[in-house]
Scaffold this active site. Sequence first.
Site, mmCIF file in Angstrom:
data_model
loop_
_atom_site.group_PDB
_atom_site.id
_atom_site.type_symbol
_atom_site.label_atom_id
_atom_site.label_comp_id
_atom_site.label_asym_id
_atom_site.label_seq_id
_atom_site.Cartn_x
_atom_site.Cartn_y
_atom_site.Cartn_z
ATOM 1 N N LYS A 78 0.822 -1.217 0.000
ATOM 2 C CA LYS A 78 0.000 0.000 0.000
ATOM 3 C C LYS A 78 0.850 1.259 0.000
ATOM 4 O O LYS A 78 0.483 2.254 -0.614
ATOM 5 C CB LYS A 78 -0.926 0.006 1.218
ATOM 6 C CG LYS A 78 -2.008 -1.019 1.086
ATOM 7 C CD LYS A 78 -3.223 -0.650 1.882
ATOM 8 C CE LYS A 78 -4.351 -1.588 1.513
ATOM 9 N NZ LYS A 78 -5.418 -1.606 2.457
ATOM 10 N N LYS A 92 -5.017 -9.533 -6.691
ATOM 11 C CA LYS A 92 -6.324 -9.838 -6.097
ATOM 12 C C LYS A 92 -7.345 -8.787 -6.513
ATOM 13 O O LYS A 92 -6.980 -7.646 -6.830
ATOM 14 C CB LYS A 92 -6.212 -9.941 -4.574
ATOM 15 C CG LYS A 92 -6.029 -8.639 -3.883
ATOM 16 C CD LYS A 92 -6.273 -8.730 -2.372
ATOM 17 C CE LYS A 92 -6.148 -7.313 -1.824
ATOM 18 N NZ LYS A 92 -6.418 -7.137 -0.445
ATOM 19 N N LYS A 127 -11.149 -3.280 -3.877
ATOM 20 C CA LYS A 127 -12.067 -2.152 -4.025
ATOM 21 C C LYS A 127 -11.372 -0.965 -4.669
ATOM 22 O O LYS A 127 -12.003 -0.090 -5.224
ATOM 23 C CB LYS A 127 -12.563 -1.633 -2.669
ATOM 24 C CG LYS A 127 -12.836 -2.658 -1.597
ATOM 25 C CD LYS A 127 -13.404 -1.936 -0.363
ATOM 26 C CE LYS A 127 -13.232 -2.573 0.925
ATOM 27 N NZ LYS A 127 -12.845 -3.327 1.752
#
Length: 338
Positions: A117, A200, A203
């Site tokens: 991230k 993956k 969102k």
Amino acid sequence: MTAPTFTPRVFSGIKPSGGLTLGNYLGAIKRWVDMQSEMESIYCVVDLHAITVWQDPAELKNGTREIAAGMLASGIDPAKSILFNQSQVPEHAQLAWIFNCVARLGWMNRMTQFKDKAGSNAEKASLGLYAYPSLMAADILLYHATHVPVGEDQKQHVELTRDIASKFNHDFKRDFFPITEPVIDGPATRVMNLRDGSKKMSKSGESDMERINMLDDADTIAKKFKKAKTDPAPLPETVDGLKDRAEARNLVEIYAALSDTTPEAVIADYPGAGWGTFKPALADLAVSKLAPISDEMKRLLNDPAEIDRTLAAGAQKARAIAAPVLDETYDIVGLLRG
Ligand code: TYM
């Protein structure tokens, strides 16, 4: 030390950062619905986790309601489970501070999700993003949860939770926190991006075509599956033939999870099928399973005040469990209370 027995209890959470995806549903929520009938269950919209990256304030409130609506529409029953949003139970942040003092920097440095991230610009990441797994450990251990149903991507965080519990118990010579089990099972523990089978489904991915959102309409779902990336070969005759075919395997696993069966059974039904047959069948199945959920979500979202009341009532029940655990933690640590 004699190991105490902890009452079986489920805790799990989901971030309100963006809408709900099929990955969240199949990897987590669908299984939470089953577990709530087996064990005392606590499910949380983890808004304090969401703000580790920038969130627009108004969107965050609506996002919190949307996740709650998705959980309710999928079958989480507030009469059976405790359902609330994290920030209404301040004990989460309080226990997280204690755990910040238990967790070691070396442990945090190993967290792959932080690295993913924060990317190449880690200097600009918030301190909260770095400390995130410690808050997650607090979420779980505040309820002495023994079982944490999550997707594969959360495994490392649950393992860190176990390390924090062990170190706390060891340092203070008390078997106070349980050593929690991650529950990662079923055919869809890692639902992949529809455009790139090595990533993956998330969102926050760049393109909307790479994910199925729980609020997508039937045409959009059909279009996304039709355009999903695959290799040119048809489906194999046995599941072994899915090895090294990430995209094909992903679509078979999604089919299996949606129809409550196994990839083996799906392949047995579609041996050697071409994508022109399988993709429309998958789209029809997905629409038949997801449309009732998205219709119910939309209905619930028409009355946001009712969702807010449900979350506030859940928060009260959660606090009734959390507050005594935090009090005892403070006592164990030696924090003076009046
Ligand atoms: P979050 O919000 O990213 O995802 C919520 C749940 O959905 C699962 N999931 C998936 N499963 C399969 N395939 C996918 N593509 C996929 N994408 C998401 C996640 O594994 C997760 O179970 N840190 C957590 C939230 C959290 C939490 C907790 C979870 C905070 N505190 C305590 C359990 C216990 C997260 O960011 O999940």
